[in-house]
Each structure stands twice: as C-alpha cells, then as structure tokens.
Design a protein around this motif. Structure first.
Motif, PDB file in Angstrom:
ATOM      1  N   ALA A 165       0.711  -1.042   0.094  1.00 34.70           N
ATOM      2  CA  ALA A 165      -0.150   0.195   0.019  1.00 34.70           C
ATOM      3  C   ALA A 165       1.122   1.269   0.022  1.00 34.70           C
ATOM      4  CB  ALA A 165      -1.035  -0.035   0.943  1.00 34.70           C
ATOM      5  N   GLY A 166      -0.200   2.541  -0.559  1.00 29.58           N
ATOM      6  CA  GLY A 166       1.046   3.203  -0.132  1.00 29.58           C
ATOM      7  C   GLY A 166       0.936   4.092  -1.422  1.00 29.58           C
ATOM      8  N   HIS A 167       0.898   5.408  -1.817  1.00 31.28           N
ATOM      9  CA  HIS A 167       0.715   5.944  -2.806  1.00 31.28           C
ATOM     10  C   HIS A 167       2.118   7.004  -3.509  1.00 31.28           C
ATOM     11  CE1 HIS A 167      -2.260   8.768  -5.075  1.00 31.28           C
ATOM     12  NE2 HIS A 167      -1.200  10.134  -4.773  1.00 31.28           N
ATOM     13  N   PRO A 216      -3.218   2.900  13.307  1.00 30.05           N
ATOM     14  CA  PRO A 216      -4.086   1.995  12.342  1.00 30.05           C
ATOM     15  C   PRO A 216      -4.775   3.613  11.924  1.00 30.05           C
ATOM     16  CG  PRO A 216      -4.085   2.354  15.302  1.00 30.05           C
ATOM     17  CD  PRO A 216      -2.370   2.907  14.186  1.00 30.05           C
ATOM     18  N   SER A 217      -3.411   4.844  11.498  1.00 34.22           N
ATOM     19  CA  SER A 217      -4.697   6.027  11.292  1.00 34.22           C
ATOM     20  C   SER A 217      -4.810   6.104   9.356  1.00 34.22           C
ATOM     21  CB  SER A 217      -4.015   6.603  11.204  1.00 34.22           C
ATOM     22  OG  SER A 217      -2.686   7.020  11.002  1.00 34.22           O
ATOM     23  N   ASP A 218      -5.208   6.605   8.808  1.00 35.62           N
ATOM     24  CA  ASP A 218      -5.960   6.570   7.563  1.00 35.62           C
ATOM     25  C   ASP A 218      -4.441   7.079   5.951  1.00 35.62           C
ATOM     26  OD1 ASP A 218      -9.506   6.234   7.364  1.00 35.62           O
ATOM     27  OD2 ASP A 218      -7.550   4.126   7.287  1.00 35.62           O
ATOM     28  N   PRO A 219      -4.228   8.259   6.337  1.00 34.86           N
ATOM     29  CA  PRO A 219      -2.805   9.272   5.460  1.00 34.86           C
ATOM     30  C   PRO A 219      -2.567   7.974   4.601  1.00 34.86           C
ATOM     31  CG  PRO A 219      -3.872  10.213   7.694  1.00 34.86           C
ATOM     32  CD  PRO A 219      -4.088   8.876   8.054  1.00 34.86           C
ATOM     33  N   TYR A 220      -2.221   8.264   3.690  1.00 37.41           N
ATOM     34  CA  TYR A 220      -0.617   7.080   2.960  1.00 37.41           C
ATOM     35  C   TYR A 220       0.290   6.716   3.940  1.00 37.41           C
ATOM     36  CZ  TYR A 220      -3.579   9.031  -1.681  1.00 37.41           C
ATOM     37  OH  TYR A 220      -4.720   8.625  -1.793  1.00 37.41           O
ATOM     38  N   GLY A 221       0.404   5.668   3.846  1.00 38.51           N
ATOM     39  CA  GLY A 221       1.970   5.410   4.686  1.00 38.51           C
ATOM     40  C   GLY A 221       1.006   4.925   6.095  1.00 38.51           C
ATOM     41  N   ASP A 268      -2.875  -5.328   6.414  1.00 37.21           N
ATOM     42  CA  ASP A 268      -3.305  -4.600   5.423  1.00 37.21           C
ATOM     43  C   ASP A 268      -4.368  -4.349   4.076  1.00 37.21           C
ATOM     44  OD1 ASP A 268      -2.435  -1.074   4.969  1.00 37.21           O
ATOM     45  OD2 ASP A 268      -0.833  -1.576   3.877  1.00 37.21           O
ATOM     46  N   TRP A 269      -4.546  -3.225   4.295  1.00 35.98           N
ATOM     47  CA  TRP A 269      -5.393  -2.757   3.562  1.00 35.98           C
ATOM     48  C   TRP A 269      -5.428  -1.968   2.155  1.00 35.98           C
ATOM     49  CZ3 TRP A 269     -10.687  -5.187   3.070  1.00 35.98           C
ATOM     50  CH2 TRP A 269     -10.912  -6.313   4.634  1.00 35.98           C
ATOM     51  N   PHE A 270      -5.537  -1.150   1.061  1.00 40.69           N
ATOM     52  CA  PHE A 270      -5.161  -1.096   0.749  1.00 40.69           C
ATOM     53  C   PHE A 270      -6.091  -0.594  -1.409  1.00 40.69           C
ATOM     54  CE2 PHE A 270      -2.867  -4.815  -0.143  1.00 40.69           C
ATOM     55  CZ  PHE A 270      -2.587  -4.743  -1.640  1.00 40.69           C
ATOM     56  N   THR A 271      -5.803  -0.726  -1.908  1.00 38.55           N
ATOM     57  CA  THR A 271      -6.520  -0.056  -3.048  1.00 38.55           C
ATOM     58  C   THR A 271      -5.730   0.016  -4.389  1.00 38.55           C
ATOM     59  OG1 THR A 271      -8.993   0.950  -2.083  1.00 38.55           O
ATOM     60  CG2 THR A 271      -8.889   1.283  -4.315  1.00 38.55           C
ATOM     61  N   LYS A 318      -2.992   3.442  -3.085  1.00 37.86           N
ATOM     62  CA  LYS A 318      -3.104   3.933  -2.025  1.00 37.86           C
ATOM     63  C   LYS A 318      -3.882   3.352  -1.108  1.00 37.86           C
ATOM     64  CE  LYS A 318      -8.303   5.205  -3.405  1.00 37.86           C
ATOM     65  NZ  LYS A 318      -8.899   5.999  -3.684  1.00 37.86           N
ATOM     66  N   ASP A 319      -3.682   3.669   0.662  1.00 38.92           N
ATOM     67  CA  ASP A 319      -4.545   3.011   1.775  1.00 38.92           C
ATOM     68  C   ASP A 319      -6.169   2.757   1.826  1.00 38.92           C
ATOM     69  OD1 ASP A 319      -1.689   2.915   1.973  1.00 38.92           O
ATOM     70  OD2 ASP A 319      -1.982   4.190   4.289  1.00 38.92           O
ATOM     71  N   GLY A 320      -6.198   1.542   2.666  1.00 45.18           N
ATOM     72  CA  GLY A 320      -7.222   2.178   2.492  1.00 45.18           C
ATOM     73  C   GLY A 320      -8.340   1.477   1.351  1.00 45.18           C
ATOM     74  N   PRO A 321      -9.993   1.634   1.517  1.00 46.44           N
ATOM     75  CA  PRO A 321     -10.259   1.747   2.778  1.00 46.44           C
ATOM     76  C   PRO A 321     -10.215   0.331   3.518  1.00 46.44           C
ATOM     77  CG  PRO A 321     -12.119   1.889   0.934  1.00 46.44           C
ATOM     78  CD  PRO A 321     -10.944   1.506   0.535  1.00 46.44           C
ATOM     79  N   ALA A 322      -9.899   1.049   5.506  1.00 46.39           N
ATOM     80  CA  ALA A 322      -9.698   0.014   5.892  1.00 46.39           C
ATOM     81  C   ALA A 322     -10.533  -0.212   7.058  1.00 46.39           C
ATOM     82  CB  ALA A 322      -8.876   0.056   6.690  1.00 46.39           C
ATOM     83  N   PRO A 323     -11.294  -1.691   7.458  1.00 45.80           N
ATOM     84  CA  PRO A 323     -12.317  -1.346   8.556  1.00 45.80           C
ATOM     85  C   PRO A 323     -11.182  -1.374  10.066  1.00 45.80           C
ATOM     86  CG  PRO A 323     -12.065  -3.963   7.948  1.00 45.80           C
ATOM     87  CD  PRO A 323     -10.645  -2.813   6.852  1.00 45.80           C
ATOM     88  N   VAL A 324     -12.473  -1.693  10.845  1.00 51.11           N
ATOM     89  CA  VAL A 324     -11.753  -1.824  12.246  1.00 51.11           C
ATOM     90  C   VAL A 324     -10.955  -2.392  13.254  1.00 51.11           C
ATOM     91  CG1 VAL A 324     -12.260  -0.781  14.824  1.00 51.11           C
ATOM     92  CG2 VAL A 324     -13.281   0.238  13.074  1.00 51.11           C
TER      93      VAL A 324
END
Length: 277
Positions: free
Chosen positions: A11-13, A30-35, A222-225, A245-251
């Motif tokens: 994942a990443g950008h 566990p935050s959503d921003p890239y990386g 990890d979760w990424f698109t 890119k990162d996410g969408p990621a569940p809890v």
C-alpha cells in the motif's frame, strides 16, 4: 478457481510505468493517511526496526517511480456507477503464463478480472526476485513499458534494499525465516471503460512480512486500493500504469496474533485463486 497464483501486497501512493507503483508494506499505525497500515494489536518489540524498514521501502519505491511522464487521471464528469462486489460466476480465463492468468475477455467484466489478478502479481513476494520479476513485468505490462519498468525495479530492489528487508540477492529470506507477501482482492470498480483503455480500482487486503524466530519484520495485515490503467494489446488486457493508496480499512479486532510458525505453515499450505468479476 485455481490454486497456483502468485501472491502480493502493499500500500502507499506513488507511480510506476507513468502513473503507478509497487511495494510491499509493513505496519505503522491504524490511521488512514498514506503510509499507515493496519495490524492486529501485538507487542511493541521491534517497532523501531519495522518503522525503519517502512521508510526504506517508501524511499526505494519513490526512486523506482521517478519518471518524465506526467501522471494522468482519466477525466470523467459522470461518477462511477455503484456495482455489487459479488462475482458474476463467469470464469475469467482458461490459460496462464508465468503463473498469471491471461486471455481476458474484451469487456468491462474481463478488464475487472484482469485488474484483480494483476494486482495479486504486481505486489507479490515474487516481484522482489530478479528472474520472477522479469516474467511478471513482461506478462502483465504493455510491451512499450517493459524495458523502462524492468530497469527501474532492478534499481529500486537492488542489494541495499534487499539487505534492509532481510532478503538475499535472489529475494529469498535467510534459512529459518519465511518472507510472505500475499494480496486478496475484495472487490473491483470501473472508473471508466472503453474497448481500448480502461481504469479499474481493486480494493485489497493482505499479509506481509517475514515469519520466523528473530524476525525484525513480523507479518502483519494491510488494506489498500490498487488503481490500474489497462490497455487492450496483444489480444488481452495489459497494464499501462498503476498506483496504490491506503484503505478503505475496517476497524481492527482484538484477535490474538498467531505464532510465526503458524503463519509460515499457513503460507505454505494454503493456495491462491484465479479471480473472476
């Protein structure tokens, strides 16, 4: 579905082949921003080392993605239609090359199936192995991108990178350790489509890291698109460029993490799939 696909993840950008990139990922927070990947809560031992390797991976990919090409995002005034993530039930292909499905239909469904299977291969553990990497790139990418991309990835995944990742010159972990990089597409979405080119997003999850006693790079999830621009070439869908890119990621759940031995055994015993849309 078949049981012999390559696996990958990350994942990443960034960019590869004009508008894309590839890398394997390690967890940070566990935050959503890239990386910022997600993982099951576990002991903090080795966290500093993990963060250091993540920084190294980001730097290597940034170097590989340097290009004179201008990243392009397909323009569309119409938002993509919502589509169910369930498969259609139509088999996507009947043939493979270098373990990667090929011969996808020249249709929107065929393009989505191609994007899902290519996502698995492009960020796999095999991409770190020089010989396997050449096969993957030549099978997945359009011909006019192959030479450029091979040169960039060879530099990005050179000795310095492999040493820091705990891998030898052939991209293998040392004896007693198992390097794992597996991706599972969760769903696909068409951003735009024509019979000549199409852009597909693939929502993925996966597991990445090195399993074994003494590993400084523990396996995490990890979760990424993946965003892939495909071109119809050589009677098949081929990748022109891709990005992550990162996410969408569940809890995250509070499930207890498995031992390194259990993870290594699972990676060896559980096969993969050919993905259909």
């Amino acid at each position: 579905m078949s049981n012999d696909d390559q696996y990958g993840g990350g994942a990443g950008h960034g960019e590869v082949g004009g508008t894309g990139q590839t890398r394997t990922r390690l967890p940070e927070s566990p935050s959503d921003p890239y990386g910022s990947p997600r993982r099951t809560p576990r002991a903090s031992r080795g966290l500093v080392t993990v963060v250091g390797v993540v920084v190294l991976l980001i730097a290597a990919i940034a170097f590989a993605n340097q290009s004179s090409d201008t990243p392009t995002t397909p323009a569309s005034n119409k938002p993509p239609a919502t589509t169910p993530t369930s498969a259609t039930g139509v088999p996507p292909v009947t043939d493979k090359s270098a373990g990667i499905p090929k011969g996808f239909a020249r249709s929107e469904q065929g393009a989505q199936s191609a994007a899902a299977n290519y996502s698995v291969a492009l960020v796999s553990a095999e991409i770190l192995k020089p010989q396997a990497r050449r096969q993957i790139v030549r099978q997945v990418f359009v011909t006019d991108k192959v030479s450029e991309l091979e040169a960039r990835l060879d530099q990005a995944y050179g000795k310095a990178f492999l040493d820091q990742a705990g891998l030898d010159a052939n991209g293998n972990a040392v004896r007693g350790l198992t390097y794992i990089s597996r991706t599972v597409p969760v769903g696909t979405k068409t951003v735009n489509y024509s019979e000549a080119t199409t852009t597909i997003e693939v929502w993925c999850t996966g597991v990445f890291g090195t399993a074994g006693i003494g590993s400084n790079n523990p396996v995490s999830n990890d979760w990424f698109t993946m965003i892939l621009t495909l071109r119809w070439a050589e009677n098949d869908w081929k990748v022109e460029s891709f990005a992550q890119k990162d996410g969408p990621a569940p809890v995250n759940t509070d499930r207890l993490a498995s031992t390194a031995e259990e993870i290594s055994k699972a990676a060896a015993e559980f096969g993969g799939f050919t993905y259909a849309r």
